[in-house]
Write a protein that holds these residues in place. Structure first.
Motif, PDB file in Angstrom:
ATOM      1  N   MET A  83       0.834  -1.213   0.000  1.00 49.23           N
ATOM      2  CA  MET A  83       0.000   0.000   0.000  1.00 49.23           C
ATOM      3  C   MET A  83       0.862   1.254   0.000  1.00 49.23           C
ATOM      4  N   ARG A  84       1.967   1.214   0.709  1.00 47.15           N
ATOM      5  CA  ARG A  84       2.855   2.374   0.726  1.00 47.15           C
ATOM      6  C   ARG A  84       3.513   2.582  -0.636  1.00 47.15           C
ATOM      7  N   VAL A  85       3.868   1.483  -1.298  1.00 44.49           N
ATOM      8  CA  VAL A  85       4.443   1.595  -2.645  1.00 44.49           C
ATOM      9  C   VAL A  85       3.420   2.187  -3.607  1.00 44.49           C
ATOM     10  N   LEU A  86       2.185   1.698  -3.550  1.00 45.81           N
ATOM     11  CA  LEU A  86       1.140   2.210  -4.438  1.00 45.81           C
ATOM     12  C   LEU A  86       0.878   3.693  -4.172  1.00 45.81           C
ATOM     13  N   ARG A  87       0.866   4.062  -2.905  1.00 48.17           N
ATOM     14  CA  ARG A  87       0.645   5.472  -2.567  1.00 48.17           C
ATOM     15  C   ARG A  87       1.816   6.323  -3.037  1.00 48.17           C
ATOM     16  N   ALA A  88       3.050   5.796  -2.918  1.00 45.49           N
ATOM     17  CA  ALA A  88       4.216   6.547  -3.383  1.00 45.49           C
ATOM     18  C   ALA A  88       4.133   6.803  -4.885  1.00 45.49           C
ATOM     19  N   VAL A  89       3.671   5.806  -5.642  1.00 49.61           N
ATOM     20  CA  VAL A  89       3.536   5.977  -7.091  1.00 49.61           C
ATOM     21  C   VAL A  89       2.505   7.049  -7.408  1.00 49.61           C
ATOM     22  N   ARG A  90       1.366   7.012  -6.726  1.00 49.47           N
ATOM     23  CA  ARG A  90       0.340   8.037  -6.957  1.00 49.47           C
ATOM     24  C   ARG A  90       0.857   9.417  -6.580  1.00 49.47           C
ATOM     25  N   CYS A  91       1.549   9.505  -5.450  1.00 54.69           N
ATOM     26  CA  CYS A  91       2.092  10.802  -5.034  1.00 54.69           C
ATOM     27  C   CYS A  91       3.117  11.323  -6.032  1.00 54.69           C
ATOM     28  N   LEU A 102      15.604  21.807 -10.675  1.00 56.21           N
ATOM     29  CA  LEU A 102      15.084  21.589  -9.320  1.00 56.21           C
ATOM     30  C   LEU A 102      13.566  21.444  -9.328  1.00 56.21           C
ATOM     31  N   ALA A 103      12.890  22.260 -10.140  1.00 58.19           N
ATOM     32  CA  ALA A 103      11.430  22.183 -10.212  1.00 58.19           C
ATOM     33  C   ALA A 103      10.958  20.870 -10.802  1.00 58.19           C
ATOM     34  N   ALA A 104      11.738  20.327 -11.735  1.00 53.37           N
ATOM     35  CA  ALA A 104      11.338  19.069 -12.372  1.00 53.37           C
ATOM     36  C   ALA A 104      11.597  17.857 -11.487  1.00 53.37           C
ATOM     37  N   LEU A 105      12.652  17.902 -10.663  1.00 51.92           N
ATOM     38  CA  LEU A 105      13.053  16.724  -9.895  1.00 51.92           C
ATOM     39  C   LEU A 105      12.541  16.702  -8.459  1.00 51.92           C
ATOM     40  N   CYS A 106      12.534  17.854  -7.803  1.00 57.68           N
ATOM     41  CA  CYS A 106      12.225  17.873  -6.362  1.00 57.68           C
ATOM     42  C   CYS A 106      10.781  17.498  -6.025  1.00 57.68           C
ATOM     43  N   PRO A 107       9.752  18.101  -6.678  1.00 60.30           N
ATOM     44  CA  PRO A 107       8.380  17.754  -6.279  1.00 60.30           C
ATOM     45  C   PRO A 107       8.040  16.267  -6.393  1.00 60.30           C
ATOM     46  N   PRO A 108       8.330  15.592  -7.533  1.00 61.95           N
ATOM     47  CA  PRO A 108       7.998  14.159  -7.572  1.00 61.95           C
ATOM     48  C   PRO A 108       8.809  13.337  -6.588  1.00 61.95           C
ATOM     49  N   ALA A 109      10.089  13.693  -6.385  1.00 55.91           N
ATOM     50  CA  ALA A 109      10.913  12.932  -5.442  1.00 55.91           C
ATOM     51  C   ALA A 109      10.403  13.088  -4.015  1.00 55.91           C
ATOM     52  N   LEU A 110      10.099  14.320  -3.618  1.00 53.93           N
ATOM     53  CA  LEU A 110       9.617  14.557  -2.256  1.00 53.93           C
ATOM     54  C   LEU A 110       8.234  13.951  -2.047  1.00 53.93           C
ATOM     55  N   ALA A 111       7.374  14.071  -3.059  1.00 59.07           N
ATOM     56  CA  ALA A 111       6.028  13.493  -2.933  1.00 59.07           C
ATOM     57  C   ALA A 111       6.084  11.976  -2.841  1.00 59.07           C
ATOM     58  N   GLY A 112       6.924  11.360  -3.668  1.00 58.29           N
ATOM     59  CA  GLY A 112       7.066   9.910  -3.618  1.00 58.29           C
ATOM     60  C   GLY A 112       7.633   9.433  -2.294  1.00 58.29           C
ATOM     61  N   LEU A 113       8.619  10.157  -1.769  1.00 59.60           N
ATOM     62  CA  LEU A 113       9.200   9.790  -0.477  1.00 59.60           C
ATOM     63  C   LEU A 113       8.178   9.933   0.645  1.00 59.60           C
ATOM     64  N   ALA A 114       7.393  11.012   0.601  1.00 58.24           N
ATOM     65  CA  ALA A 114       6.361  11.195   1.619  1.00 58.24           C
ATOM     66  C   ALA A 114       5.326  10.080   1.564  1.00 58.24           C
ATOM     67  N   GLY A 115       4.915   9.696   0.362  1.00 56.47           N
ATOM     68  CA  GLY A 115       3.953   8.609   0.228  1.00 56.47           C
ATOM     69  C   GLY A 115       4.503   7.285   0.713  1.00 56.47           C
ATOM     70  N   LEU A 116       5.806   7.068   0.511  1.00 54.62           N
ATOM     71  CA  LEU A 116       6.422   5.817   0.924  1.00 54.62           C
ATOM     72  C   LEU A 116       6.593   5.737   2.435  1.00 54.62           C
ATOM     73  N   LEU A 117       6.889   6.875   3.063  1.00 56.92           N
ATOM     74  CA  LEU A 117       7.160   6.878   4.498  1.00 56.92           C
ATOM     75  C   LEU A 117       5.897   7.032   5.346  1.00 56.92           C
ATOM     76  N   TRP A 118       4.812   7.489   4.732  1.00 57.13           N
ATOM     77  CA  TRP A 118       3.579   7.715   5.483  1.00 57.13           C
ATOM     78  C   TRP A 118       3.038   6.379   5.996  1.00 57.13           C
ATOM     79  N   ARG A 119       2.784   6.302   7.271  1.00 57.57           N
ATOM     80  CA  ARG A 119       2.372   5.053   7.919  1.00 57.57           C
ATOM     81  C   ARG A 119       0.981   4.617   7.467  1.00 57.57           C
ATOM     82  N   VAL A 120       0.807   3.314   7.293  1.00 57.61           N
ATOM     83  CA  VAL A 120      -0.483   2.719   6.949  1.00 57.61           C
ATOM     84  C   VAL A 120      -1.053   2.042   8.195  1.00 57.61           C
ATOM     85  N   GLY A 121      -2.271   2.394   8.555  1.00 54.61           N
ATOM     86  CA  GLY A 121      -2.893   1.828   9.741  1.00 54.61           C
ATOM     87  C   GLY A 121      -3.297   0.370   9.540  1.00 54.61           C
ATOM     88  N   THR A 122      -3.381  -0.355  10.662  1.00 53.01           N
ATOM     89  CA  THR A 122      -3.730  -1.777  10.598  1.00 53.01           C
ATOM     90  C   THR A 122      -5.147  -1.975  10.083  1.00 53.01           C
TER      91      THR A 122
END
Length: 216
Positions: A15-23, A56-76
Protein backbone atom coordinates in the motif's frame (compact mmCIF):
# COMPACT_ATOMS: atom_id res chain seq x y z
CA UNK A 1 -3.23 -10.77 17.43
CA UNK A 2 0.38 -9.77 16.87
CA UNK A 3 0.66 -12.64 14.42
CA UNK A 4 -2.06 -11.13 12.22
CA UNK A 5 -0.41 -7.71 12.44
CA UNK A 6 2.84 -9.26 11.28
CA UNK A 7 1.03 -11.06 8.46
CA UNK A 8 -0.37 -7.68 7.34
CA UNK A 9 3.11 -6.18 6.84
CA UNK A 10 3.37 -7.18 3.15
CA UNK A 11 -0.04 -5.59 2.56
CA UNK A 12 1.04 -2.39 4.32
CA UNK A 13 4.30 -2.29 2.38
CA UNK A 14 2.49 -2.73 -0.91
CA UNK A 15 0.00 0.00 0.00
CA UNK A 16 2.85 2.37 0.73
CA UNK A 17 4.44 1.59 -2.64
CA UNK A 18 1.14 2.21 -4.44
CA UNK A 19 0.64 5.47 -2.57
CA UNK A 20 4.22 6.55 -3.38
CA UNK A 21 3.54 5.98 -7.09
CA UNK A 22 0.34 8.04 -6.96
CA UNK A 23 2.09 10.80 -5.03
CA UNK A 24 4.90 10.86 -7.59
CA UNK A 25 2.33 11.31 -10.36
CA UNK A 26 0.91 14.35 -8.58
CA UNK A 27 4.45 15.53 -7.88
CA UNK A 28 5.24 15.34 -11.59
CA UNK A 29 2.24 17.52 -12.29
CA UNK A 30 3.37 20.02 -9.64
CA UNK A 31 6.90 20.02 -11.07
CA UNK A 32 5.61 20.60 -14.59
CA UNK A 33 3.49 23.50 -13.33
CA UNK A 34 6.54 25.02 -11.61
CA UNK A 35 8.61 24.65 -14.79
CA UNK A 36 5.90 26.38 -16.80
CA UNK A 37 5.72 29.19 -14.22
CA UNK A 38 9.51 29.64 -14.26
CA UNK A 39 9.63 29.78 -18.05
CA UNK A 40 6.74 32.24 -18.17
CA UNK A 41 8.45 34.42 -15.56
CA UNK A 42 11.69 34.33 -17.56
CA UNK A 43 9.96 36.29 -20.35
CA UNK A 44 9.54 39.25 -17.99
CA UNK A 45 12.44 38.88 -15.52
CA UNK A 46 16.03 37.94 -16.46
CA UNK A 47 16.70 34.67 -14.61
CA UNK A 48 20.43 34.02 -14.61
CA UNK A 49 20.15 30.46 -13.22
CA UNK A 50 17.02 29.47 -15.14
CA UNK A 51 18.36 26.01 -16.07
CA UNK A 52 19.07 25.22 -12.40
CA UNK A 53 15.61 26.39 -11.35
CA UNK A 54 14.02 24.22 -14.03
CA UNK A 55 16.04 21.18 -12.97
CA UNK A 56 15.08 21.59 -9.32
CA UNK A 57 11.43 22.18 -10.21
CA UNK A 58 11.34 19.07 -12.37
CA UNK A 59 13.05 16.72 -9.90
CA UNK A 60 12.23 17.87 -6.36
CA UNK A 61 8.38 17.75 -6.28
CA UNK A 62 8.00 14.16 -7.57
CA UNK A 63 10.91 12.93 -5.44
CA UNK A 64 9.62 14.56 -2.26
CA UNK A 65 6.03 13.49 -2.93
CA UNK A 66 7.07 9.91 -3.62
CA UNK A 67 9.20 9.79 -0.48
CA UNK A 68 6.36 11.20 1.62
CA UNK A 69 3.95 8.61 0.23
CA UNK A 70 6.42 5.82 0.92
CA UNK A 71 7.16 6.88 4.50
CA UNK A 72 3.58 7.72 5.48
CA UNK A 73 2.37 5.05 7.92
CA UNK A 74 -0.48 2.72 6.95
CA UNK A 75 -2.89 1.83 9.74
CA UNK A 76 -3.73 -1.78 10.60
CA UNK A 77 -7.47 -1.30 10.10
CA UNK A 78 -6.94 0.21 6.68
CA UNK A 79 -4.57 -2.59 5.68
CA UNK A 80 -7.15 -5.15 6.84
CA UNK A 81 -9.83 -3.53 4.66
CA UNK A 82 -7.50 -3.54 1.69
CA UNK A 83 -6.61 -7.19 2.23
CA UNK A 84 -10.28 -8.13 2.45
CA UNK A 85 -10.93 -6.20 -0.77
CA UNK A 86 -8.39 -8.50 -2.45
CA UNK A 87 -10.68 -11.47 -2.02
CA UNK A 88 -10.43 -12.38 1.65
CA UNK A 89 -14.12 -11.60 2.22
CA UNK A 90 -13.99 -9.73 5.55
CA UNK A 91 -11.81 -12.39 7.18
CA UNK A 92 -9.10 -10.01 8.41
CA UNK A 93 -11.50 -7.32 9.61
CA UNK A 94 -13.50 -9.94 11.48
CA UNK A 95 -10.33 -11.24 13.15
CA UNK A 96 -9.48 -7.70 14.23
CA UNK A 97 -12.98 -7.23 15.63
CA UNK A 98 -12.61 -10.26 17.93
CA UNK A 99 -8.98 -9.58 18.86
CA UNK A 100 -9.75 -9.39 22.59
CA UNK A 101 -11.83 -12.54 22.72
CA UNK A 102 -10.31 -15.88 23.71
CA UNK A 103 -13.16 -18.25 22.92
CA UNK A 104 -12.90 -21.05 20.39
CA UNK A 105 -14.80 -19.15 17.69
CA UNK A 106 -12.49 -16.12 17.97
CA UNK A 107 -9.40 -18.32 17.77
CA UNK A 108 -10.85 -20.09 14.74
CA UNK A 109 -11.54 -16.77 13.00
CA UNK A 110 -8.04 -15.51 13.68
CA UNK A 111 -6.49 -18.74 12.44
CA UNK A 112 -8.56 -18.55 9.24
CA UNK A 113 -7.55 -14.92 8.66
CA UNK A 114 -3.89 -15.75 9.21
CA UNK A 115 -4.01 -18.64 6.74
CA UNK A 116 -5.71 -16.41 4.15
CA UNK A 117 -3.09 -13.68 4.56
CA UNK A 118 -0.25 -16.16 4.18
CA UNK A 119 -1.65 -17.39 0.87
CA UNK A 120 -2.44 -13.90 -0.48
CA UNK A 121 -0.27 -12.91 -3.45
CA UNK A 122 0.08 -9.24 -2.66
CA UNK A 123 1.78 -8.07 -5.88
CA UNK A 124 -0.75 -9.81 -8.09
CA UNK A 125 -3.73 -8.70 -6.02
CA UNK A 126 -2.48 -5.08 -5.76
CA UNK A 127 -0.90 -4.13 -9.10
CA UNK A 128 0.86 -0.79 -9.50
CA UNK A 129 -1.24 1.73 -11.42
CA UNK A 130 -0.27 5.32 -12.10
CA UNK A 131 -2.75 8.13 -11.56
CA UNK A 132 -3.71 9.15 -15.09
CA UNK A 133 -5.18 12.61 -14.50
CA UNK A 134 -2.00 14.24 -13.09
CA UNK A 135 0.09 12.56 -15.79
CA UNK A 136 -2.16 13.95 -18.54
CA UNK A 137 -1.95 17.42 -16.99
CA UNK A 138 1.84 17.12 -16.62
CA UNK A 139 2.16 16.09 -20.28
CA UNK A 140 0.14 19.12 -21.37
CA UNK A 141 2.27 21.43 -19.23
CA UNK A 142 5.46 19.93 -20.65
CA UNK A 143 4.20 20.61 -24.18
CA UNK A 144 3.57 24.20 -23.14
CA UNK A 145 7.12 24.39 -21.76
CA UNK A 146 8.49 23.06 -25.03
CA UNK A 147 6.54 25.70 -26.94
CA UNK A 148 7.96 28.45 -24.68
CA UNK A 149 11.49 27.23 -25.41
CA UNK A 150 10.82 27.75 -29.12
CA UNK A 151 9.58 31.33 -28.66
CA UNK A 152 12.39 33.96 -28.69
CA UNK A 153 12.87 35.25 -25.15
CA UNK A 154 13.59 39.02 -24.96
CA UNK A 155 15.38 38.54 -21.63
CA UNK A 156 18.12 36.47 -23.28
CA UNK A 157 19.67 39.66 -24.66
CA UNK A 158 19.59 41.19 -21.17
CA UNK A 159 21.33 38.14 -19.74
CA UNK A 160 24.01 38.27 -22.44
CA UNK A 161 24.65 41.94 -21.65
CA UNK A 162 24.91 41.12 -17.94
CA UNK A 163 27.42 38.35 -18.63
CA UNK A 164 29.53 40.68 -20.74
CA UNK A 165 29.42 43.30 -18.00
CA UNK A 166 30.49 40.78 -15.36
CA UNK A 167 33.38 39.71 -17.57
CA UNK A 168 34.52 43.31 -17.96
CA UNK A 169 34.19 43.94 -14.23
CA UNK A 170 36.21 40.81 -13.52
CA UNK A 171 38.92 42.04 -15.90
CA UNK A 172 39.00 45.43 -14.16
CA UNK A 173 39.25 43.80 -10.75
CA UNK A 174 42.11 41.65 -11.99
CA UNK A 175 43.94 44.81 -13.07
CA UNK A 176 43.36 46.32 -9.64
CA UNK A 177 44.77 43.20 -8.01
CA UNK A 178 47.84 43.45 -10.23
CA UNK A 179 48.21 47.11 -9.23
CA UNK A 180 48.11 46.15 -5.56
CA UNK A 181 50.87 43.59 -6.13
CA UNK A 182 53.00 46.21 -7.88
CA UNK A 183 52.57 48.52 -4.91
CA UNK A 184 54.34 45.96 -2.75
CA UNK A 185 57.44 46.48 -4.87
CA UNK A 186 57.23 50.27 -4.99
CA UNK A 187 59.45 52.39 -2.72
CA UNK A 188 56.76 54.26 -0.82
CA UNK A 189 56.34 55.23 2.78
CA UNK A 190 54.05 53.21 5.02
CA UNK A 191 51.53 56.04 5.06
CA UNK A 192 51.49 56.29 1.25
CA UNK A 193 51.15 52.50 0.92
CA UNK A 194 48.24 52.48 3.38
CA UNK A 195 46.43 55.28 1.52
CA UNK A 196 46.95 53.64 -1.88
CA UNK A 197 45.77 50.27 -0.61
CA UNK A 198 42.63 51.90 0.78
CA UNK A 199 41.97 53.65 -2.54
CA UNK A 200 42.47 50.46 -4.55
CA UNK A 201 40.34 48.43 -2.12
CA UNK A 202 37.48 50.94 -2.29
CA UNK A 203 37.77 51.02 -6.07
CA UNK A 204 37.60 47.22 -6.30
CA UNK A 205 34.51 47.11 -4.09
CA UNK A 206 32.74 49.83 -6.00
CA UNK A 207 33.57 48.15 -9.31
CA UNK A 208 32.09 44.88 -8.08
CA UNK A 209 28.84 46.67 -7.12
CA UNK A 210 28.39 48.26 -10.56
CA UNK A 211 25.08 47.43 -12.21
CA UNK A 212 25.85 48.67 -15.73
CA UNK A 213 28.84 49.27 -17.95
CA UNK A 214 28.78 53.06 -17.58
CA UNK A 215 28.87 52.86 -13.80
CA UNK A 216 31.66 50.25 -13.90
Amino acid sequence: MNVIRSALRPVKGRMRVLRAVRCMCWGLMAGAALCAAILLTSFFVPLRDRALYLLLAALCPPALAGLAGLLWRVGTARAARKADDCGLKERVQTALAVQNRQDDMARLLRRDALRSLQTLRVRKAMPVRAARLPLYIAAGLMLACGAMFLIPNPQDAVLRAQRQLHQKIAAQQEKLNDAQKQLEQAKLTDKQMQELRKILGDLARETGRAEDQREA
